[in-house]
Design an enzyme around this catalytic site. Sequence first.
Site, short mmCIF file in Angstrom:
data_model
loop_
_atom_site.label_atom_id
_atom_site.label_comp_id
_atom_site.label_asym_id
_atom_site.label_seq_id
_atom_site.Cartn_x
_atom_site.Cartn_y
_atom_site.Cartn_z
N ASP A 102 0.34 1.83 8.89
CA ASP A 102 -0.06 0.96 10.29
C ASP A 102 0.70 0.68 11.30
O ASP A 102 0.75 0.26 12.32
CB ASP A 102 -0.02 -1.07 9.64
N THR A 152 4.85 1.74 5.84
CA THR A 152 3.13 1.16 6.26
C THR A 152 2.32 2.62 6.77
O THR A 152 3.19 2.42 8.25
CB THR A 152 2.98 -0.45 6.54
N ASP A 205 5.63 -5.27 5.58
CA ASP A 205 5.90 -6.82 5.81
C ASP A 205 5.43 -7.88 4.11
O ASP A 205 6.88 -8.29 4.37
CB ASP A 205 4.15 -7.40 6.99
N GLY A 244 0.72 -0.94 -0.12
CA GLY A 244 -0.18 0.02 -0.41
C GLY A 244 0.89 1.06 0.02
O GLY A 244 2.06 1.60 0.22
N ARG A 289 0.48 -4.31 -4.69
CA ARG A 289 0.63 -5.73 -3.69
C ARG A 289 0.82 -7.12 -4.81
O ARG A 289 -0.14 -7.79 -5.44
CB ARG A 289 -0.84 -6.39 -3.25
N ARG A 311 -5.10 -3.20 10.25
CA ARG A 311 -5.43 -4.73 10.45
C ARG A 311 -5.24 -6.14 11.06
O ARG A 311 -6.16 -6.13 12.09
CB ARG A 311 -4.86 -5.16 8.53
N ASP A 326 3.34 -1.20 11.80
CA ASP A 326 3.21 -2.97 12.36
C ASP A 326 4.77 -3.58 12.11
O ASP A 326 4.41 -4.31 12.53
CB ASP A 326 1.97 -3.36 12.21
#
Length: 341
Positions: A127, A125, A103, A10, A72, A171, A129
Site C-alpha cells: 500500500d 507494505t 503500520d 500482510g 496479523r 485501504r 502508506d
Amino acid sequence: MRVGLLTGGGDCPGLNAAIRAVVKHGIGEYGHSIIGFRNGWKGVADGDVLPLTRDDIRNVLPVGGTLLGTARYHPHEEDGGLDAVRATLEAERIEALICIGGDGTLHAASEVANSGTKIVGIPKTIDNDVWGTDLSIGFHTAVNIATEAIDRVHTTAESHNRVMVVEVMGRHAGWIALNAGIAGGAEIVLAPEEPFDIDKIVKFLKHRHRAHASFSIIVVAEGAIPAAGTSMSYEAPLGPFGSIVAGAIGERVAAEIGARTGFETRVTVLGHVQRGGAPTPTDRILGSRFGVAAMDAVSRGESGVMTALRGDEVVLIPLSDVAGKVKAVPAELLMVAHALA
Ligand code: F6P
C-alpha cells in the site's frame, strides 16, 4: 550479539531480500546470531523460533512471500501479549529485534520498544502508506503487477466497447491506484484521499463515449468512498478483524455506472495477485538496503528507529513518529490523474 528478526502483517514481494540482507550482513560483518521468529509477533509471543544461517537465505532473492511466515497479531492488543513477548525475548536472550512490517507491526514494535527492548523497524507494505519513508518494500512490485493487468484489461475493453472497473489494493491510501492508473492510462482513478461524486463520473463517461471513445478504464482503490452528500450512499462492509471486503467498492461502482449510463460494464478485482510472486529489482534492492541499514543500526546500539528512504538516501527516523499515521498520496499525483482523464 543475539539479534531477533520477524516479518509481520500482510506479506509482500521483497521481504526475503530484507531477511537475506539482515542474516548475511549480521553474520558476515558482525558475527551475530540471527534468531528468526515464525509468523510475526505471534511467533514471539509463542516462542516459535527459527535460528537463521547462511544456508537458509540461499537463492531467496527472487522468491516472493516471507520465509519466516507472517500473521496479523499485535501483542499490545492481546491480553498478556506484551508479557508473553517479553518472556520469550528473555528466554532466547535476544539483545535487539529487527521488525519488518507495515503500520500495525511497527506500532506494536514501538510499544515493545517503550518497555525497554531494543528495536529497529523496516517498512513494508504494497500500500506504500507507512509514514516517513518515500517507499516501502513491496509497493514497486504491486504497481508493476497492477499496471500490467490494466494494460491487459485495456485491449479487451476496447474490443468489446466496455467500461472496465479495475479494483486494486489500498485501504487507507491510493498509491497503487494512482501510480498504476497513470501508468496504465486509466480514464478515472478513485482513491481514498479524494471521495468521489458518481454523478460527475457518469457525466464524464457519457461525454467521452459520445465524443471520441467507445470504452473506458476506471481504477478503484479498495478504500475509495463516495463523497458525503452525493447521490450514491455506501457503507463499506467490514470483513474479519475490521479488514476491507475485496471487490465491494469495485462491484458497486461498476453497478452504478452500468445502471446510470447503460454502458456494458465489467469488474476485475486484482486482490492478492498484487502481493504474490517475484519482487522487482527495485524491491530486491530496497529490501537489501533496509536490511543492511537495520543491521548496522542495531549493531551500533540504536533503538526505537525505523529505516526510511528519503530521496536517494536510507536514513533512520523515530518509530514513535511513524505509529498510527498514514502517508497519503500528494495532491500533485491526484492532479496528474485528473489532467490525463
Ligand atoms: O497489507 C496491505 C493489504 O494488502 C491491503 O491493501 C489489503 O486491504 C489487506 O492487506 C488484505 O489483507 P489480508 O491479506 O489479511 O486479506
